[in-house]
Each structure stands twice: as C-alpha cells, then as structure tokens.
Design a protein around this motif. Sequence first.
Motif, mmCIF file in Angstrom:
data_model
loop_
_atom_site.group_PDB
_atom_site.id
_atom_site.type_symbol
_atom_site.label_atom_id
_atom_site.label_comp_id
_atom_site.label_asym_id
_atom_site.label_seq_id
_atom_site.Cartn_x
_atom_site.Cartn_y
_atom_site.Cartn_z
ATOM 1 N N TYR A 1 7.622 16.784 10.397
ATOM 2 C CA TYR A 1 6.840 17.464 9.367
ATOM 3 C C TYR A 1 6.784 18.977 9.595
ATOM 4 C CZ TYR A 1 4.882 13.479 6.768
ATOM 5 O OH TYR A 1 4.712 12.388 5.947
ATOM 6 N N ASP B 1 5.168 8.152 5.199
ATOM 7 C CA ASP B 1 4.327 7.532 6.227
ATOM 8 C C ASP B 1 4.135 6.042 6.005
ATOM 9 O OD1 ASP B 1 3.597 9.814 7.972
ATOM 10 O OD2 ASP B 1 2.799 10.610 6.102
ATOM 11 N N ASP C 1 5.593 13.272 13.073
ATOM 12 C CA ASP C 1 4.712 14.436 13.090
ATOM 13 C C ASP C 1 5.504 15.698 13.433
ATOM 14 O OD1 ASP C 1 2.479 12.954 12.425
ATOM 15 O OD2 ASP C 1 1.785 12.725 14.491
ATOM 16 N N ALA D 1 0.531 12.756 3.050
ATOM 17 C CA ALA D 1 1.219 13.702 3.931
ATOM 18 C C ALA D 1 0.526 15.046 4.109
ATOM 19 C CB ALA D 1 2.653 13.934 3.461
ATOM 20 N N TYR E 1 5.423 17.914 -0.825
ATOM 21 C CA TYR E 1 5.694 16.497 -0.605
ATOM 22 C C TYR E 1 6.033 15.773 -1.900
ATOM 23 C CZ TYR E 1 3.974 17.926 3.878
ATOM 24 O OH TYR E 1 3.803 18.615 5.045
ATOM 25 N N ARG F 1 -2.010 11.151 6.887
ATOM 26 C CA ARG F 1 -0.825 10.493 7.457
ATOM 27 C C ARG F 1 -1.221 9.262 8.245
ATOM 28 N NH1 ARG F 1 1.739 16.176 9.673
ATOM 29 N NH2 ARG F 1 1.997 17.122 7.610
ATOM 30 N N GLN G 1 -3.233 15.399 8.762
ATOM 31 C CA GLN G 1 -3.000 14.385 9.792
ATOM 32 C C GLN G 1 -3.823 13.136 9.523
ATOM 33 O OE1 GLN G 1 -0.613 14.793 12.446
ATOM 34 N NE2 GLN G 1 -0.911 12.588 12.275
ATOM 35 N N TYR H 1 -2.299 6.313 5.906
ATOM 36 C CA TYR H 1 -1.188 5.587 5.279
ATOM 37 C C TYR H 1 -0.411 4.765 6.305
ATOM 38 C CZ TYR H 1 -2.084 7.894 0.867
ATOM 39 O OH TYR H 1 -2.685 8.297 -0.303
ATOM 40 N N ARG H 2 -0.253 5.299 7.485
ATOM 41 C CA ARG H 2 0.456 4.547 8.523
ATOM 42 C C ARG H 2 -0.306 3.286 8.914
ATOM 43 N NH1 ARG H 2 1.774 9.944 12.198
ATOM 44 N NH2 ARG H 2 3.242 10.887 10.714
#
Length: 199
Positions: A114, A169, A111, A20, A122, A26, A23, A29-30
């Motif tokens: 956040y 994420d 996004d 997290a 986090y 993120r 970007q 992980y996505r």
Amino acid sequence: MPIIFDTIVTKGVRAGQIPARTQDARNWYRETAKGIRFVQERKLMMGEQERMTSRILPGSMYMFYYDPKYADILPFYDTFPLVFPIKTDKGGFYGLNMHYLPLQLRAKLMDGLYEYANNTRYDESTKIKMNYELLQRAASLRFFKPCIKKYLTGHVKSKFMYVYPSEWDIALFLPTERFEKQRKTQVWSDSKQKLGIRK
C-alpha cells in the motif's frame, strides 16, 4: 461484483469502513473475509463479465486458473493464484502470488505494498508501483520472496478476473488458495522457512 465481494463491501461501508483508506478499515475487511469458511472459485469467475480480461497490468490484482508446465516435478503449486503482476516476460509474466504466505505475513506484505500505491482513491486508477529492485530493497516488502512466481501464458486456463482495489483486502483473506500436492499449512510452513521464520 461477485456476490461475496459485494456483500462484504456493502456491510463494511454501512459500518463506516471505507475500503483500504485506513488501517482499521483494512483490518476490518480482512477479518470479515477470514470468517468465510469456503469459497467456490467458479462462482467468483462467473461474476461480472466486464472484469474478465485477457490483458493484465502490472500493479493490479487478478485471480485466474493455472496449470503449471512442470506440475509433475513441482513439490506443490497453486491452481487458482491471487497475483499482483510485476512485469511481462517472454511467454508470460512475473507476479506476486499472495497465497504463498500465511495470513499474518500476507497482511504485512500487503500493508507494505500500500505504501507504493500511485494514489489513495482505491478505484480502477489505483496501481501498486513495484519492480523487482524495489521488492529487494524495501524493508516493508521483505516477505515477498516466497510469492514471486513466473506464469506462462500458455498455461493460464481462464481469463483473468480483475480485483478492484476496494476489494484487495477481502481477496487477500478469502480462502481461495488451491494448492496441489501439499496442504496450505505445509506450503506456508515452507515459505516461513525460506524467510528464516521459525514459528
């Protein structure tokens, strides 16, 4: 930590991706979670007992089993929601079920969320500061409308599984939506139509 979260977080940290924080992290992980083809929600719910709770806090993320009161007349519904509670209400609570958006829009909404985190640690202290007025006002949160749902306490069929902010994420892109009456692609198409998105 459920094995799937633990595996992905560990792999990411070894690759230099701190959950997290950026970007790039993120997105990493996505995309990694997106590569998982199937998840048994029962295994997720059988994870660490300390994350299972009967009490929810607005701005945190949870998974749980749900059987809606009006299942017979609803065109579709999610029996395993992924929700950020917004506020409690008589007999239940309102929340954002991220499953109602296709992955691309889900990521854009996350996004935006956040931006309203109360800190950048986090960890368990991190919450999303949100209310309905903010959701309506903030351009970065404009995709929220198909996600907002009311959940009745009497129809929640399990404890709530707390999702740590470091896992948001991952949970966002895992294939854990369990829609009844319609395929997820049709649900997502309906959501895009409500948002005025044609493609």
